[in-house]
Each structure stands twice: as structure tokens, then as C-alpha cells.
Design an enzyme around this catalytic site. Structure first.
Site, PDB file in Angstrom:
ATOM      1  N   SER A  77       0.825  -1.202   0.000  1.00 34.48           N
ATOM      2  CA  SER A  77       0.000   0.000   0.000  1.00 34.48           C
ATOM      3  C   SER A  77       0.865   1.260   0.000  1.00 34.48           C
ATOM      4  CB  SER A  77      -0.968  -0.086   1.196  1.00 34.48           C
ATOM      5  OG  SER A  77      -1.930   0.918   1.146  1.00 34.48           O
ATOM      6  N   ASP A 106      -9.999  -3.781  -5.478  1.00 31.02           N
ATOM      7  CA  ASP A 106      -9.381  -2.861  -4.506  1.00 31.02           C
ATOM      8  C   ASP A 106     -10.133  -1.519  -4.542  1.00 31.02           C
ATOM      9  OD1 ASP A 106      -7.739  -1.080  -3.120  1.00 31.02           O
ATOM     10  OD2 ASP A 106      -5.897  -2.068  -3.787  1.00 31.02           O
ATOM     11  N   HIS A 139      -8.030  -4.687  -1.082  1.00 28.81           N
ATOM     12  CA  HIS A 139      -6.780  -4.005  -0.756  1.00 28.81           C
ATOM     13  C   HIS A 139      -5.915  -4.801   0.236  1.00 28.81           C
ATOM     14  CE1 HIS A 139      -4.340  -0.375  -0.970  1.00 28.81           C
ATOM     15  NE2 HIS A 139      -4.188  -0.428   0.343  1.00 28.81           N
TER      16      HIS A 139
HETATM   17  C1  MLT Z   1      -1.366   6.013  -0.194  1.00 25.86           C
HETATM   18  O1  MLT Z   1      -1.790   6.992   0.381  1.00 25.86           O
HETATM   19  O2  MLT Z   1      -0.163   5.747  -0.331  1.00 25.86           O
HETATM   20  C2  MLT Z   1      -2.372   5.082  -0.782  1.00 25.86           C
HETATM   21  O3  MLT Z   1      -3.604   5.724  -0.888  1.00 25.86           O
HETATM   22  C3  MLT Z   1      -2.483   3.818  -0.018  1.00 25.86           C
HETATM   23  C4  MLT Z   1      -2.866   4.063   1.417  1.00 25.86           C
HETATM   24  O4  MLT Z   1      -1.985   4.285   2.214  1.00 25.86           O
HETATM   25  O5  MLT Z   1      -4.053   4.020   1.739  1.00 25.86           O
END
Ligand code: MLT
Length: 209
Positions: free
Chosen positions: A111, A161, A192
Site C-alpha cells: 500500500s 481494490d 486491498h
Molecule cells: C497512499 O496513500 O499511499 C495510498 O492511498 C495507499 C494508502 O496508504 O491508503
């Protein structure tokens, strides 16, 4: 002495688990939003038993939750901060390699950790030997030209996701491929969160490096 007690003071709070088997690639573990340096240690041990594990904690706080760079909204990144933090993380990798005697690591990011790993590949490719990007999206709209020179990259995306649109993940795969990386992109029937399929595919991918 435990591995944790031999941790040195470096520019990121981090955990280091020394290698216990020769020939396994060191892994740079990069957690998701709200995680910390402990989060991906079990994952690292599962996907590559015996590898050295280097696991920093993101320095940016969002409502108290550690991240690796600032965002303006969900999926909208502060790209100036992405650039600054990617350079800072690449500097930490160089520092840690010297302190612990590590080869260039394979980044394994989930992520937000996958997004900073993608940015490091684009901005400081020498910092990484390759990368596993789990639920990653395009971190920079206008990245500098980079030669990734055959670096292996595995991208694992979730078809349902809610945070990363499938098109965005495909665009990232295309950008890295065009920059010369050896990209394998898998779209999994999942959302996700990390799944058992991520463990299995990453294990097999690391094994064939
Ligand atoms: C981010 O902010 O890097 C992406 O949206 C993934 C997350 O951290 O939720």
C-alpha cells in the site's frame, strides 16, 4: 543478544533481522498507512526465510498514523513530499547497507509502502535491486526518465481494490516496464488487504531471483 538489541541509531526508526541463510536477498520491508517497523517482519520471514530484513518506520504522521509521504486526500499525493521522502528513504538504505553490511535490497512494500518503493525506483534506482509492490499505484505524475535496466519488479494488485483503481495499477506496470524494469503484474481476485495468494506469489517470485 537478540537481533533487535543490535539495532543501530540511523536516520529512520527501524528493525533489522540479520540474515540466517547465505545467498538469500536482503529485503527492505515498507509498511502501509498506520503500520510500523514490526508489521511486515512475519511476512518477510514467510516469503524469504533466512533473508536479512530491514524494516523502517515511515516518518510522516497522518492523524498519528505513520506513512512514508504526505497525501492531500485518499489517492492524491503531495508529490513534492513524495520526492523528498523517496530520497530520504534511499539515503537511509545506503546508510543501513553500510551499518549492517547488506547488499542492495529488494523492496517489499504494501500500500503506502509500495507507493514509496515505486517512487524510489523512479528517483533513486540504485538504492534497490528490485521490488515487490503490493496494491501500488502511480506515485508521480511526471517522473524523471530512469533506466531500470532489467530490475525485477512484481506488482500484485486487487481487482476489487477500493483504494487503487485497476487502471492506475496497470499504468504503473506500463511506466516501470517502459523504464526498463522486468515487470510481472498480477491482478488478483481480491481487495486491498494482504492475502494468502500474495504470500504464495511473492514467495515463488523471490525464489526464482
Ligand atoms: C497512499 O496513500 O499511499 C495510498 O492511498 C495507499 C494508502 O496508504 O491508503
Amino acid at each position: 543478544m537478540t537481533a533487535t538489541s543490535s539495532t543501530k541509531e540511523l536516520s529512520f526508526i527501524h528493525r533489522i533481522e540479520p540474515a540466517s541463510l547465505p545467498g538469500r536477498p536482503p529485503l527492505l520491508l515498507l509498511h502501509g498507512t498506520g503500520g510500523n517497523e514490526d508489521d511486515l517482519i512475519p511476512f518477510g520471514n514467510m516469503i524469504s526465510p533466512g533473508s536479512a530484513l530491514l524494516s523502517p518506520r515511515g516518518k510522516v504522521l497522518e492523524g498519528g498514523m505513520p506513512r512514508f509521504f504526505r497525501r492531500l486526500a485518499e489517492g492524491v499525493f503531495d508529490e513534492e513530499d513524495v520526492r523528498r521522502r523517496a530520497n530520504e528513504l534511499a539515503d537511509f538504505v545506503a546508510e543501513a547497507r553500510g551499518a549492517y553490511g547488506l547488499a542492495a535490497p529488494i523492496a517489499v512494500g504494501f500500500s503506502n509502502g509500495a507507493n514509496i518503493a515505486a517512487a524510489v525506483l523512479q528517483l533513486r534506482p540504485e538504492a534497490l535491486a528490485g521490488a515487490v509492490l503490493i496494491r501500488a499505484m502511480v506515485p508521480l505524475q511526471d517522473p524523471p526518465a530512469t533506466d531500470l535496466n532489467g530490475k525485477p519488479v512484481l506488482i500484485l494488485s486487487g481487482a476489487s481494490d477500493p483504494i487503487v483503481p485497476a487502471d492506475n495499477a496497470k499504468r504503473l506496470a506500463g511506466i516501470l516496464n517502459k523504464a526498463g524494469a522486468k515487470v510481472e503484474h498480477r491482478m488478483l481476485p481480491t481487495g486491498h488487504a494482504l492475502s494468502k495468494t500474495d504470500v504464495d506469489l511473492t514467495t515463488a517470485w523471490v525464489d526464482q531471483l
